[in-house]
Design a protein around this motif. Structure first.
Motif, short mmCIF file in Angstrom:
data_model
loop_
_atom_site.label_atom_id
_atom_site.label_comp_id
_atom_site.label_asym_id
_atom_site.label_seq_id
_atom_site.Cartn_x
_atom_site.Cartn_y
_atom_site.Cartn_z
N TYR A 50 11.32 43.47 45.50
CA TYR A 50 11.86 42.11 45.61
C TYR A 50 10.91 41.11 44.96
CZ TYR A 50 14.78 44.54 49.03
OH TYR A 50 15.62 45.43 49.65
N ASP A 51 11.34 39.83 44.93
CA ASP A 51 10.57 38.85 44.16
C ASP A 51 10.64 37.47 44.83
OD1 ASP A 51 8.96 38.26 42.01
OD2 ASP A 51 10.62 37.76 40.67
N CYS A 52 10.01 37.36 45.99
CA CYS A 52 10.03 36.08 46.72
C CYS A 52 9.00 35.13 46.10
CB CYS A 52 9.69 36.29 48.19
SG CYS A 52 10.81 37.45 49.00
N CYS A 79 6.47 45.76 45.93
CA CYS A 79 7.81 45.62 46.51
C CYS A 79 8.80 45.32 45.39
CB CYS A 79 7.72 44.44 47.48
SG CYS A 79 9.28 43.87 48.12
N LEU A 134 1.64 38.79 47.44
CA LEU A 134 1.24 39.91 46.58
C LEU A 134 0.96 39.46 45.15
CD1 LEU A 134 3.73 42.71 47.74
CD2 LEU A 134 1.36 42.37 48.47
N LYS A 142 13.42 42.80 54.35
CA LYS A 142 14.39 41.79 53.89
C LYS A 142 15.55 42.51 53.20
CE LYS A 142 11.43 37.77 53.11
NZ LYS A 142 10.05 38.06 52.65
N GLY A 173 4.19 45.36 51.39
CA GLY A 173 5.52 45.60 50.83
C GLY A 173 6.59 45.46 51.89
N TYR A 181 7.19 32.88 47.41
CA TYR A 181 5.98 32.62 48.20
C TYR A 181 5.19 33.91 48.45
CZ TYR A 181 9.38 34.23 51.63
OH TYR A 181 10.34 34.97 52.27
N CYS A 182 5.59 35.02 47.83
CA CYS A 182 4.97 36.32 48.15
C CYS A 182 3.47 36.33 47.82
CB CYS A 182 5.67 37.42 47.36
SG CYS A 182 4.97 39.04 47.73
S1 SF4 Z 1 7.50 38.46 50.44
FE1 SF4 Z 1 7.91 40.54 51.21
S2 SF4 Z 1 10.02 41.00 50.58
FE2 SF4 Z 1 9.34 39.26 49.35
S3 SF4 Z 1 8.53 40.17 47.45
FE3 SF4 Z 1 6.80 39.93 48.85
S4 SF4 Z 1 6.62 41.88 49.95
FE4 SF4 Z 1 8.67 41.81 48.99
#
Ligand code: SF4
Length: 381
Positions: free
Chosen positions: A84-86, A82, A91, A165, A133, A88-89
């Motif tokens: 984005y860069d959360c 993805c 991934l 998001k 993602g 808590y993600c």
């Molecule tokens: S939590 Fe969701 S929106 Fe945020 S980086 Fe991970 S996959 Fe992307």
């Protein structure tokens, strides 16, 4: 637009519809057989890799656990990673390859979905593309959601969920969706959006996008997840809920979910390394039945209870329990136990299958009256 600047395309995908979208978006690409694995999940976020579908893409949501009342949603693995860069993600702890991959061959994806849905014609399937993602973050570059929306329109017993998001909704506003797609947002208190959800659309941008898809007639979903504790959370979450309900129409909200921060124990160190300014790991957490860390039950109950009260008020309904009728959005918890449902709503689905059946009843009675009335036996597995 995302921050994707270039793409690598597998030779098998050069004639795919996705390539036309890439060209329209002005993304340069090279055709290449092998793409080196990216060990760091962040290293692959600026480049798209267009791949063929390999093996089964349709599965059950990976977090399903018998310890909880899960919703049994199905996932279509059409993207991986993805832009984005959360903080808590999951991934960051999950991907073996950090390349941002998207399946170019969406005809094969759709064929697999059709085969599964046609095998069980009396069952209503909910299928999301968000497991690894964001369903819309790359829409300007790939056009994939538009093609899936068109395909799901013609599958009588399936509903597509695009969870995001982003605010990348302009490309889908004119699709002939026939209400078969639920466009849903992962929403959070503004403080959390600003401090933890890096590179995503800001809260106000997401709410404007929510209003646009509502006006385009789509069904919508709201996911207040993961709720995160911080000083002043009550007012911030209340404001979020009231603004979100105002941006849409209750009779178009297919479902609303609540969940709280949770992650595998080894994620703590990753979050602290990757996001040194984040304080989300400072609050006390305990290990749940599934091995994941989460807030102790009293704190979760306080946070959920507050949001449920605000939601009930904003929606104008006394009782959010899905077991008391389908005259309102279907409300559910993500990854919570029976006792949390009971304590907060006075009742609980009896099992994962039972919640799946409640979803089907809600969808059929509220939006698809021409479909057969769901039969519980079809949701037994
Ligand atoms: S939590 Fe969701 S929106 Fe945020 S980086 Fe991970 S996959 Fe992307």
């Amino acid at each position: 637009m995302s921050n994707i600047k270039q793409a690598i395309v597998d030779p098998s995908q050069v004639d795919s519809e996705l390539i036309k979208a890439l060209e329209q978006a002005g993304i340069d690409y090279v055709v290449q057989d092998e793409v080196a694995i990216k060990k760091n999940y962040r290293a692959g976020k600026k480049q798209l890799v267009v791949v063929d579908k390999k093996g089964d893409a349709l599965d059950t949501c990976a977090t399903i656990s018998d310890h909880y009342i899960c919703c049994n949603v199905k996932v279509l693995k059409s993207i991986s990673n993805c832009p984005y860069d959360c903080s808590y993600c999951f991934l960051q702890n999950y991907l073996n390859d950090g390349n941002t991959k998207v399946v170019g061959n969406d005809t094969a994806l759709i064929e697999e979905v059709k085969e599964a849905c046609f095998k069980q014609p009396d069952r209503i399937f909910r299928i999301g593309t968000w497991e690894l993602g964001d369903s819309l973050a790359l829409e300007h570059e790939t056009g994939q959601a538009q093609r899936l929306i068109t395909a799901f329109r013609d599958i009588p017993n399936a509903v597509l969920e695009l969870k995001t998001k982003s605010d990348s909704v302009n490309p889908i506003l004119n699709c002939d969706h026939q209400h078969k797609t639920v466009v849903s947002w992962s929403l959070n208190a503004n403080t959390i959006v600003e401090t933890q959800e890096h590179k995503t659309a800001r809260l106000q941008e997401r709410l404007i996008a929510l209003k646009k898809v509502t006006e385009a007639g789509y069904l919508v979903g709201l996911h207040v997840d993961p709720m995160i504790y911080f000083e002043g959370w009550e007012a911030d979450y209340e404001s979020l809920i009231r603004q979100a309900i105002q941006a849409t129409r209750p009779d178009q909200i297919a479902w609303i979910s609540l969940g709280s921060l949770r992650f595998n124990p080894e994620m703590k160190k990753k979050i602290e390394t990757n996001f040194p300014a984040s304080t989300i790991t400072y609050t006390e957490m305990i290990r749940g039945n599934d091995g994941k860390m989460r807030y102790p039950k009293p704190l979760r109950m306080r946070m959920y209870g507050h949001v449920i009260n605000v939601l009930a008020d904003a929606l104008g309904c006394d009782d959010l329990s899905p077991q008391t009728g389908f005259d309102k959005p279907l409300f559910y918890f993500c990854m919570e136990r029976w006792d949390v449902w009971h304590d907060l709503l006075g009742a609980s689905p009896t099992s994962i299958q039972d919640l799946d059946y409640l979803f089907a009843q809600s969808l059929q009675s509220r939006f698809f009256p021409s479909l057969p009335i769901p039969n519980k036996a079809d949701y037994a597995v």
